[in-house]
Design a protein around this motif. Structure first.
Motif, short mmCIF file in Angstrom:
data_model
loop_
_atom_site.label_atom_id
_atom_site.label_comp_id
_atom_site.label_asym_id
_atom_site.label_seq_id
_atom_site.Cartn_x
_atom_site.Cartn_y
_atom_site.Cartn_z
N LYS A 174 0.95 -1.12 -0.09
CA LYS A 174 0.09 0.04 0.20
C LYS A 174 0.93 1.22 0.09
CE LYS A 174 -4.54 1.70 1.76
NZ LYS A 174 -5.52 1.01 1.69
N HIS A 175 1.90 1.03 0.73
CA HIS A 175 2.87 2.17 0.70
C HIS A 175 4.39 1.90 0.24
CE1 HIS A 175 -0.20 4.43 3.05
NE2 HIS A 175 -0.23 3.20 3.87
N PRO A 176 4.67 1.70 -0.99
CA PRO A 176 5.78 1.33 -1.42
C PRO A 176 7.16 2.12 -1.06
CG PRO A 176 4.53 1.87 -3.30
CD PRO A 176 3.62 1.92 -2.25
N VAL A 233 6.20 8.25 6.28
CA VAL A 233 4.97 7.93 7.03
C VAL A 233 4.13 9.01 7.05
CG1 VAL A 233 5.83 5.87 8.06
CG2 VAL A 233 6.18 7.99 9.15
N ASP A 234 3.83 9.75 6.10
CA ASP A 234 2.94 11.06 5.97
C ASP A 234 1.53 10.41 6.24
OD1 ASP A 234 5.24 12.52 5.26
OD2 ASP A 234 4.46 12.81 3.01
N TRP A 235 1.31 9.35 5.67
CA TRP A 235 -0.02 8.75 6.09
C TRP A 235 -0.40 8.49 7.38
CZ3 TRP A 235 0.63 3.90 8.05
CH2 TRP A 235 1.60 2.99 7.81
N LEU A 236 0.75 7.98 8.20
CA LEU A 236 0.49 7.81 9.51
C LEU A 236 0.44 9.12 10.39
CD1 LEU A 236 0.58 5.44 11.52
CD2 LEU A 236 2.88 5.48 11.68
N GLU A 237 1.30 10.04 10.05
CA GLU A 237 0.99 11.51 10.53
C GLU A 237 -0.44 12.22 10.51
OE1 GLU A 237 3.50 15.59 10.55
OE2 GLU A 237 3.94 13.95 9.01
N LYS A 238 -1.06 11.77 9.15
CA LYS A 238 -2.34 12.29 9.11
C LYS A 238 -3.22 11.75 10.24
CE LYS A 238 -1.59 13.63 4.28
NZ LYS A 238 -2.19 13.18 2.95
N LYS A 239 -3.02 10.19 10.34
CA LYS A 239 -4.03 9.50 11.32
C LYS A 239 -3.64 9.88 12.70
CE LYS A 239 -5.73 6.45 8.26
NZ LYS A 239 -7.35 6.56 8.00
N LEU A 240 -2.37 10.19 12.80
CA LEU A 240 -2.04 10.53 14.29
C LEU A 240 -2.72 12.05 14.48
CD1 LEU A 240 -0.77 10.31 17.16
CD2 LEU A 240 1.37 11.21 15.94
#
Length: 298
Positions: A174-176, A233-240
């Motif tokens: 999903k996040h290559p 991990v921009d996607w994880l930062e958005k989740k946080l």
């Protein structure tokens, strides 16, 4: 039988220099549906070299004709310098005539026991093996058993527990780009940062109700460490950020609910007081409407 993914097995031998046994065995472990174990001669075997073998566990109880083909790498780990570790890579058939394989010339005892050599840290010798079962003739050993051996598998250069592989594979699909800028080469540090990433994801999968401000503050610290190491991990930062906002809304909503509830309780009390006052006024009005009695006159 199809080719199995290579597994990395770690065996830490405590108080190595103080061992008096001629030979010691590790706990059995499972790779490729087969039981294996390590065999070590800590004092050598008539020569001053560490004897280290990979052995088929319980081979004497296996059915006649059994054979196992495996590729393996035995590594006596230098805990101060990966480059100084002693490695031996082989590909062998194991059978009743040759139930174990190893190589002694790679591991001189004087070097292992030397002060500040890096092979013994706090008296502990660490052995790591990568094992890949290529073919099995005979029945598999499918029963897992309790062991002090720690098993791991390599995925994209990260050592993972078998239970983590599917999740991490999906994450990379999903996040290559997630590890495209990851700079660390040391396998222990790579494993540590991957573990931190997985722990952070597990934390953020909890509901906001289960998290407090300390949890979120620590999550931001962990995210900073992961990002500094090179994970994208921009996607994880958005989740946080989303979870932080939800937590703020939750706390603000709970505070407002408490205020409204207190106000409601006050209003309820006022209503009760007014009802009591109303009943008193009714009684007085009823009394005022009643005709006068002349019983006291006549």
């Amino acid at each position: 039988m199809g080719k199995q993914l290579a597994k990395k097995i770690t065996w830490a031998i405590e108080n190595f220099s103080s061992l008096h046994s001629k030979k010691i065995y590790s706990d059995p472990f499972i790779v490729g549906g087969c039981k294996w174990r390590f065999l070590v001669y800590p004092k050598g075997n008539n020569v001053d070299y560490l004897f280290l073998y990979l052995e088929v566990a319980d081979y004497e109880s296996l059915s006649p004709g059994w054979r196992r083909h495996a590729r393996y790498l035995l590594n006596v780990v230098n805990q101060n310098s990966v480059k100084r570790s002693k490695q031996n890579e082989e590909q062998k058939w194991f059978d009743v005539q040759s139930p174990r394989w190893g190589r002694l010339s790679m591991f001189p005892l004087n070097e292992i026991n030397a002060k500040d050599s890096g092979f013994l840290v706090n008296g502990e010798l660490k052995i790591v093996a990568e094992i890949e079962v290529l073919e099995v003739i005979g029945k598999l050993d499918v029963s897992e058993e309790t062991s002090t051996i720690m098993e791991s598998m390599d995925f994209n250069g990260f050592q993972l527990l078998p239970s983590q592989v599917d999740f991490v594979r999906h994450m990379f699909e999903k996040h290559p780009e997630i590890a495209s800028e990851f700079r660390l080469k040391n396998p222990n540090l790579r494993a540590g940062y991957m573990s931190l990433l997985l722990s952070l994801i597990e934390t953020l999968r909890q509901s906001p109700q289960e998290l407090n401000k300390v949890d979120l503050a620590e999550a931001y610290v962990a995210l900073g460490s992961i990002t500094d190491a090179g994970f994208k991990v921009d996607w994880l930062e958005k989740k946080l950020v989303e979870i932080s906002e939800k937590k703020n809304k939750e706390e603000a909503g709970e505070t407002r609910m408490q205020e409204i509830n207190e106000e409601l309780e006050s209003l309820k009390q006022k209503c009760l007081d007014l009802e009591a006052q109303l009943e008193k006024e009714k009684a007085e009005v009823f009394a005022a409407k009643s005709p006068l009695s002349f019983n006291d006159v006549f």
